[in-house]
Motif scaffolding. Sequence first.
Motif, PDB file in Angstrom:
ATOM      1  N   GLY A 153      39.175  35.834  27.492  1.00 47.81           N
ATOM      2  CA  GLY A 153      38.820  34.471  27.897  1.00 47.81           C
ATOM      3  C   GLY A 153      39.526  34.136  29.189  1.00 47.81           C
ATOM      4  N   ARG A 154      40.285  33.040  29.184  1.00 46.11           N
ATOM      5  CA  ARG A 154      40.988  32.704  30.423  1.00 46.11           C
ATOM      6  C   ARG A 154      42.391  33.307  30.481  1.00 46.11           C
ATOM      7  NH1 ARG A 154      43.932  27.302  29.803  1.00 46.11           N
ATOM      8  NH2 ARG A 154      43.749  26.826  27.592  1.00 46.11           N
ATOM      9  N   PHE A 155      42.771  34.044  29.410  1.00 47.46           N
ATOM     10  CA  PHE A 155      44.089  34.660  29.356  1.00 47.46           C
ATOM     11  C   PHE A 155      44.022  36.125  29.788  1.00 47.46           C
ATOM     12  CE2 PHE A 155      45.797  31.020  27.341  1.00 47.46           C
ATOM     13  CZ  PHE A 155      44.875  30.572  26.408  1.00 47.46           C
ATOM     14  N   GLY A 156      45.201  36.759  29.911  1.00 46.98           N
ATOM     15  CA  GLY A 156      45.227  38.158  30.329  1.00 46.98           C
ATOM     16  C   GLY A 156      46.036  39.025  29.386  1.00 46.98           C
ATOM     17  N   ASP A 157      45.503  40.204  29.105  1.00 46.48           N
ATOM     18  CA  ASP A 157      46.179  41.204  28.263  1.00 46.48           C
ATOM     19  C   ASP A 157      46.431  42.419  29.140  1.00 46.48           C
ATOM     20  OD1 ASP A 157      45.121  43.049  25.264  1.00 46.48           O
ATOM     21  OD2 ASP A 157      47.102  42.755  26.178  1.00 46.48           O
ATOM     22  N   HIS A 158      47.332  43.292  28.726  1.00 47.98           N
ATOM     23  CA  HIS A 158      47.585  44.512  29.498  1.00 47.98           C
ATOM     24  C   HIS A 158      46.454  45.511  29.305  1.00 47.98           C
ATOM     25  CE1 HIS A 158      52.252  43.838  29.503  1.00 47.98           C
ATOM     26  NE2 HIS A 158      51.585  42.851  30.050  1.00 47.98           N
ATOM     27  N   SER A 159      46.054  46.187  30.378  1.00 45.87           N
ATOM     28  CA  SER A 159      45.044  47.255  30.245  1.00 45.87           C
ATOM     29  C   SER A 159      45.751  48.603  30.151  1.00 45.87           C
ATOM     30  CB  SER A 159      44.075  47.231  31.426  1.00 45.87           C
ATOM     31  OG  SER A 159      44.750  47.434  32.636  1.00 45.87           O
ATOM     32  N   GLU A 160      44.990  49.626  29.775  1.00 46.56           N
ATOM     33  CA  GLU A 160      45.602  50.904  29.407  1.00 46.56           C
ATOM     34  C   GLU A 160      45.696  51.908  30.545  1.00 46.56           C
ATOM     35  OE1 GLU A 160      43.165  49.755  27.013  1.00 46.56           O
ATOM     36  OE2 GLU A 160      44.819  48.802  25.934  1.00 46.56           O
ATOM     37  N   TYR A 161      45.919  51.418  31.742  1.00 47.85           N
ATOM     38  CA  TYR A 161      46.142  52.311  32.883  1.00 47.85           C
ATOM     39  C   TYR A 161      46.854  51.479  33.932  1.00 47.85           C
ATOM     40  CZ  TYR A 161      41.997  49.700  34.057  1.00 47.85           C
ATOM     41  OH  TYR A 161      41.100  48.679  34.230  1.00 47.85           O
ATOM     42  N   GLY A 162      47.565  52.168  34.822  1.00 44.70           N
ATOM     43  CA  GLY A 162      48.200  51.435  35.912  1.00 44.70           C
ATOM     44  C   GLY A 162      47.490  51.756  37.210  1.00 44.70           C
ATOM     45  N   ASN A 219      40.767  47.311  39.066  1.00 45.89           N
ATOM     46  CA  ASN A 219      39.438  46.712  39.277  1.00 45.89           C
ATOM     47  C   ASN A 219      39.469  45.496  40.194  1.00 45.89           C
ATOM     48  OD1 ASN A 219      37.917  48.539  37.713  1.00 45.89           O
ATOM     49  ND2 ASN A 219      38.641  47.542  35.853  1.00 45.89           N
ATOM     50  N   LEU A 220      40.569  44.744  40.128  1.00 45.86           N
ATOM     51  CA  LEU A 220      40.660  43.586  41.013  1.00 45.86           C
ATOM     52  C   LEU A 220      41.011  44.006  42.440  1.00 45.86           C
ATOM     53  CD1 LEU A 220      42.256  40.621  39.007  1.00 45.86           C
ATOM     54  CD2 LEU A 220      39.864  41.164  39.445  1.00 45.86           C
ATOM     55  N   VAL A 221      41.810  45.076  42.559  1.00 45.29           N
ATOM     56  CA  VAL A 221      42.099  45.600  43.903  1.00 45.29           C
ATOM     57  C   VAL A 221      40.774  45.988  44.571  1.00 45.29           C
ATOM     58  CG1 VAL A 221      43.159  47.487  45.189  1.00 45.29           C
ATOM     59  CG2 VAL A 221      44.420  46.391  43.358  1.00 45.29           C
ATOM     60  N   GLU A 222      39.876  46.566  43.793  1.00 46.31           N
ATOM     61  CA  GLU A 222      38.548  46.934  44.302  1.00 46.31           C
ATOM     62  C   GLU A 222      37.730  45.681  44.578  1.00 46.31           C
ATOM     63  OE1 GLU A 222      37.731  51.346  43.885  1.00 46.31           O
ATOM     64  OE2 GLU A 222      37.829  49.770  45.385  1.00 46.31           O
ATOM     65  N   ASP A 264      52.768  49.225  36.402  1.00 45.36           N
ATOM     66  CA  ASP A 264      53.022  49.838  35.097  1.00 45.36           C
ATOM     67  C   ASP A 264      51.723  49.915  34.294  1.00 45.36           C
ATOM     68  OD1 ASP A 264      54.654  46.837  33.663  1.00 45.36           O
ATOM     69  OD2 ASP A 264      52.997  47.068  35.074  1.00 45.36           O
ATOM     70  N   HIS A 265      50.947  48.830  34.343  1.00 49.12           N
ATOM     71  CA  HIS A 265      49.667  48.736  33.645  1.00 49.12           C
ATOM     72  C   HIS A 265      48.821  47.757  34.432  1.00 49.12           C
ATOM     73  CE1 HIS A 265      51.122  44.805  32.485  1.00 49.12           C
ATOM     74  NE2 HIS A 265      52.232  45.401  32.078  1.00 49.12           N
ATOM     75  N   GLY A 266      47.577  47.574  34.018  1.00 46.43           N
ATOM     76  CA  GLY A 266      46.729  46.602  34.697  1.00 46.43           C
ATOM     77  C   GLY A 266      46.548  45.386  33.807  1.00 46.43           C
ATOM     78  N   MET A 267      45.464  44.649  34.064  1.00 51.20           N
ATOM     79  CA  MET A 267      45.225  43.479  33.248  1.00 51.20           C
ATOM     80  C   MET A 267      43.758  43.362  32.917  1.00 51.20           C
ATOM     81  SD  MET A 267      47.199  39.945  33.621  1.00 51.20           S
ATOM     82  CE  MET A 267      48.565  40.262  32.542  1.00 51.20           C
ATOM     83  N   LYS A 268      43.488  42.866  31.697  1.00 53.50           N
ATOM     84  CA  LYS A 268      42.091  42.628  31.325  1.00 53.50           C
ATOM     85  C   LYS A 268      42.004  41.264  30.665  1.00 53.50           C
ATOM     86  CE  LYS A 268      42.737  45.213  27.050  1.00 53.50           C
ATOM     87  NZ  LYS A 268      42.498  46.428  26.316  1.00 53.50           N
ATOM     88  N   ILE A 278      54.463  46.558  41.492  1.00 56.57           N
ATOM     89  CA  ILE A 278      53.773  45.302  41.169  1.00 56.57           C
ATOM     90  C   ILE A 278      53.352  45.338  39.716  1.00 56.57           C
ATOM     91  CG2 ILE A 278      51.870  43.790  41.761  1.00 56.57           C
ATOM     92  CD1 ILE A 278      51.689  45.282  44.450  1.00 56.57           C
ATOM     93  N   ASP A 279      53.970  44.495  38.913  1.00 54.80           N
ATOM     94  CA  ASP A 279      53.638  44.485  37.499  1.00 54.80           C
ATOM     95  C   ASP A 279      52.199  44.005  37.286  1.00 54.80           C
ATOM     96  OD1 ASP A 279      53.671  43.905  34.578  1.00 54.80           O
ATOM     97  OD2 ASP A 279      55.819  44.286  34.828  1.00 54.80           O
ATOM     98  N   ALA A 280      51.470  44.724  36.462  1.00 56.35           N
ATOM     99  CA  ALA A 280      50.107  44.357  36.049  1.00 56.35           C
ATOM    100  C   ALA A 280      49.076  44.384  37.162  1.00 56.35           C
ATOM    101  CB  ALA A 280      50.088  42.982  35.377  1.00 56.35           C
TER     102      ALA A 280
END
Lengths: 73, 416, 244
Positions: free
Chosen positions: C207-216, C13-16, C200-204, C7-9
């Motif tokens: 604002g209302r957009f999403g960037d890749h986080s530094e862990y999967g 934290n959201l799974v939790e 591969d990575h998570g998301m952070k 599952i990409d991204a």
Amino acid sequence: MKVEIDNEIIEKIKERIKDMDEFDSVEGYVDYILKQIVGRLEEENKIKVDKEEYSKEDEKKVKERLKSLGYLD
Amino acid sequence: MEKENLRFVIVGHVDHGKSTLIGRLFYDTDSLPEGKIEEIKQICESLGKDIEFGYVMDHLAEERDQGVTIDTAQTFFRTDKREYTIIDAPGHVEFIKNMITGASQAEAAILIVDANEGVKEQTRRHSYILKMLGLKQVIVTINKMDLVDYSKDRFNEVKKELIEFLDKLNIKPSYIIPISAKEGDFIAKKTENLKWFDGPTVLDALDSFSKEESLIDRPTRFAVQDVYKFDERINAGMVLSGLIKENDEILVLPSKETTKVKEIKEWLKAPKEAEAGKSIGIVTEDGLFLDRGCILTHKDEEQPKITSAVKGHLFWLDREPYKKGERVLFKLSSQEIMGELEKIERVIDSSTLETLREDADEIKNREVADVIIKLSSDVVFEDFNDIPTLGRFVLERQDTCAGGIITEIGGKTNVI
Amino acid sequence: MIVIFAIDALEYNLVEEFNCKNLKQKYYGKTDISEFSQPRTMVLWSSFMTGKNKEDDVLEDGNKEMWNKKWDIKETFFSFFENPVVLDLPGFSYDLGFHGKSRILLKNFFETKNLEKKENLKKEYNKDAFDHHRKIKDKFFKALGEDRDFVLGYFSVADVIGHLNFGNKVIMKMIYIELDEMAEKIKKNKRVKSLIILSDHGMKAIGRFGDHSEYGFWSTNFKDLKTPKITEFYELIRGIKNES
């Protein structure tokens, strides 16, 4: 601008400001209250505008990020 | 003209469909911002699912967090008759605390049960809480009828089990309605699926309820919550019952001092009187020193009870059990007094109602107990059935840990 | 059957936050992708399937070309298996048509100043992402019903939607619940012996957009991997294959 106010309200305001030093007329009191409300609306609007500005900032940031991640060129 | 507003709470087991019911109530009364419901609908369709009303709740929670402007009223949903506010019951403790301290008074309740799963422990516990809060206008909804093929037999089976339990608690629901929140059966519309049921829909049932009976006919009680010192002392608080007027002769309890009402203050008004439910400020003629927690009554009316020991019936909510002799803060209306549980007469399981222990040493999480509470000073109170706000209390350590009602005087009495 | 639910991204934290019990399986945690200069999708999945840090190889022809990179099966752990199915994986079986169009819509969204056009582009972008998700989902569960020794399904919906909508908690929750329900369905399939769920990575949020986080994110139903590197899965999978 002229505004009409019910007599009943005028009487209640007169009672209210009777012992208050800050207001010597119904007009003065009404003016004060309206300024308070407008001031608050401006505050809220400013927050709204700030939110929109913030959003443009965000868009700029994420665009840069997406470029470095290879999604945009 | 301002429309009437009725506040109600929805309780029941977390998986029995609360969120879906709320989402459905909004959707069926057209009370949702258009764009949002479309968005949720589209995503559900794209994922190949039927629309899930539970997501509507999440959206509403977000909207609420964003605040309102000063001249817009926050209503939840509306029918032709009135507006409805659903009181959030995020978790037991907050809910009970708000209800018991009067912060968010519900006037009615919907108890939701899953037709497939039937009456569960949580259902029974929630019923107990409803009893403690004295809510008389109760709708029971037996939900997820779609999962049991809309079977009349299954409905009656669950209904019987529930009524047996509610009877023991002396709760008589006003209606018991079969529904499917997911499919929209009997929420706003009577549908073919449940044509064997000849009762009202949930919305019709809500519309039939009355606003909580006004306490204006009871003896006057005013609870002082704060005192403001300007050029005169303004005693701010709430009229819990009755009617308070300018020039009234007042008795201050529990000190029994007397004074007279010089003036009643309310925002932008100078009323001569204020009735039950109003939050006002009172200025006394002689500037008598009052405190938060004082209860004001009319000298010549029936007086409340005063005691420093009460018998109560409480619902323990804290994970940390209560051990006999431990000191806790006892809060009743605006009164806050240190106390301890002198005796734990009986501990009861809130879901089976069986007596677990007698003359116990502790009360554990989710247990109900009959107790005697010794207070470090007098408390002013009333019969919970007459003036609920003076009959309900909470106990606190760092947080609320129990809610209860006073059942009788537990020791030395001070009758006026 | 060994199954990888890629599952990409997928954000830990959201799974939790959404309490996705099925995505968490028995053991779960974060992956270590600190060896890479940026959390790039193509680089990470390439390194995953080959067991080697492929950052330099993937980037050698520039950011734009990297999406076209394709690894020979012999370089990947798919070669351990007799009849593997690998759906839509970047660097192996990637649907260039759909993903290419998606990036064009993304580009147009950021370039247009007209608010109405922006909203419409976002709607189209979102709809395409969900439609594609359903397509891959159908293929995935079909493969799980066949007599196979290995199935990998790659799902990009959380990443694609997340880039333009991460601040919309309602949409993100709907996606995570959907993925969690899929995980439950995989679990119930009696053919599935070992299940690895991996991002591969998570998301952070920006604002209302999403960037890749530094862990999967990772989870398994058989072993606590602690904080694995994404390149370590190659040998892990070889180990599982040899045991069975």
